[in-house]
Motif scaffolding. Sequence first.
Motif, PDB file in Angstrom:
ATOM      1  N   LYS A   2       0.907  -1.075   0.025  1.00 47.47           N
ATOM      2  CA  LYS A   2       0.042   0.013  -0.001  1.00 47.47           C
ATOM      3  C   LYS A   2       1.027   1.270   0.081  1.00 47.47           C
ATOM      4  N   CYS A   4       1.214   5.170  -0.362  1.00 50.67           N
ATOM      5  CA  CYS A   4       0.584   6.427  -0.266  1.00 50.67           C
ATOM      6  C   CYS A   4       1.352   7.618  -1.044  1.00 50.67           C
ATOM      7  N   HIS A  32      -0.168  -3.151  -6.604  1.00 50.20           N
ATOM      8  CA  HIS A  32      -0.220  -2.436  -5.379  1.00 50.20           C
ATOM      9  C   HIS A  32      -1.470  -1.443  -5.243  1.00 50.20           C
ATOM     10  N   THR A  33      -1.753  -1.124  -3.972  1.00 47.35           N
ATOM     11  CA  THR A  33      -2.864  -0.281  -3.791  1.00 47.35           C
ATOM     12  C   THR A  33      -2.240   1.168  -3.676  1.00 47.35           C
ATOM     13  N   VAL A  35      -2.810   4.707  -1.918  1.00 48.32           N
ATOM     14  CA  VAL A  35      -3.530   5.240  -0.976  1.00 48.32           C
ATOM     15  C   VAL A  35      -3.152   7.006  -1.162  1.00 48.32           C
ATOM     16  N   GLU A  52      -5.571   2.753 -11.497  1.00 45.63           N
ATOM     17  CA  GLU A  52      -6.891   1.696 -11.937  1.00 45.63           C
ATOM     18  C   GLU A  52      -6.812   1.163 -13.111  1.00 45.63           C
ATOM     19  N   GLY A  56      -4.432  -1.937 -10.334  1.00 40.48           N
ATOM     20  CA  GLY A  56      -4.213  -1.495  -9.182  1.00 40.48           C
ATOM     21  C   GLY A  56      -5.353  -1.280  -8.381  1.00 40.48           C
ATOM     22  N   THR A  57      -5.265  -1.140  -7.093  1.00 40.28           N
ATOM     23  CA  THR A  57      -6.423  -0.703  -6.187  1.00 40.28           C
ATOM     24  C   THR A  57      -6.391   0.600  -5.579  1.00 40.28           C
ATOM     25  N   LEU A  58      -7.509   1.211  -5.451  1.00 35.77           N
ATOM     26  CA  LEU A  58      -7.448   2.742  -5.040  1.00 35.77           C
ATOM     27  C   LEU A  58      -8.151   2.812  -3.604  1.00 35.77           C
ATOM     28  N   CYS A  59      -7.369   3.577  -2.644  1.00 37.48           N
ATOM     29  CA  CYS A  59      -7.765   3.957  -1.180  1.00 37.48           C
ATOM     30  C   CYS A  59      -7.697   5.375  -1.020  1.00 37.48           C
ATOM     31  N   ASP A  76     -13.177   1.938  -1.266  1.00 37.46           N
ATOM     32  CA  ASP A  76     -12.500   2.458  -0.319  1.00 37.46           C
ATOM     33  C   ASP A  76     -12.181   3.923  -0.084  1.00 37.46           C
ATOM     34  N   LYS A  93      -3.000   3.866   6.536  1.00 43.28           N
ATOM     35  CA  LYS A  93      -3.283   2.911   5.681  1.00 43.28           C
ATOM     36  C   LYS A  93      -2.201   2.544   4.804  1.00 43.28           C
TER      37      LYS A  93
END
Length: 192
Positions: A2, A4, A32-33, A35, A52, A56-59, A76, A93
């Motif tokens: 994750k 940032c 990866h995410t 943040v 995206e 990957g994933t978004l937070c 999220d 996070k």
Amino acid sequence: MKICVFLSAADLDERYTAPAREFAELLGRGGHTLVWGGSDVGLMKVVADGVERAGGTLCGVSVGFLAHVARPGVADMVTAGDLGARKALLLEKADAVVVLVGGTGTLDEMTDLLELRRHGLTRKPLVVLNTAGYYDGLRSQLERMEAEGFLSVPLAELVHFARTGREALDHVTRRLRAGGRGDGAPTVTEAV
Ligand SMILES: CC(C)=CCNc1ncnc2c1ncn2[C@@H]1O[C@H](COP(=O)(O)O)[C@@H](O)[C@H]1O
């Protein structure tokens, strides 16, 4: 991981957007995410789009007075009450922080983390991606602080300056592998 990312909310020239897009793609392809501050504007949008698109994933961690520009459709996404709470949540996070080009908002977020690291309150890795030498001035200032005794710890222990997104990600990976999450730091609750 994750990651940032602190970065500009402004619309910028291609010499800044292209490396940011490249970094976003690296994050996405690696699964990866991201943040981030949650906004769907400027470079923040460029990077969120890129992560995206690449899988990957978004937070997101928005803040009340900017909630109207928060990216829609992010499962999220939380909204902090003020900028201080937002910074704490962003750090909580994430496993590590990478700073891309930005203005005073980015500078605020980066120096906050530098100070937490200087006092040992977090050890989450901090990397500055120095696109097009944008942060050369900041680096000189920090080096002067170190040389003249203003920093209580070596600058190299506080922050790593990277020239490329790949170098930034490799540094974070090495640091986290060496010491686990936060490379041996206090727990998240203690840290932020
Ligand atoms: C109304 C509108 C277009 C607002 C856009 N403005 C913003 N949107 C989201 N986060 C921001 C904004 N301004 C500052 N920030 C915070 O500060 C950083 C960007 O500030 P700056 O552009 O570097 O100085 C981001 O990492 C973000 O967390």
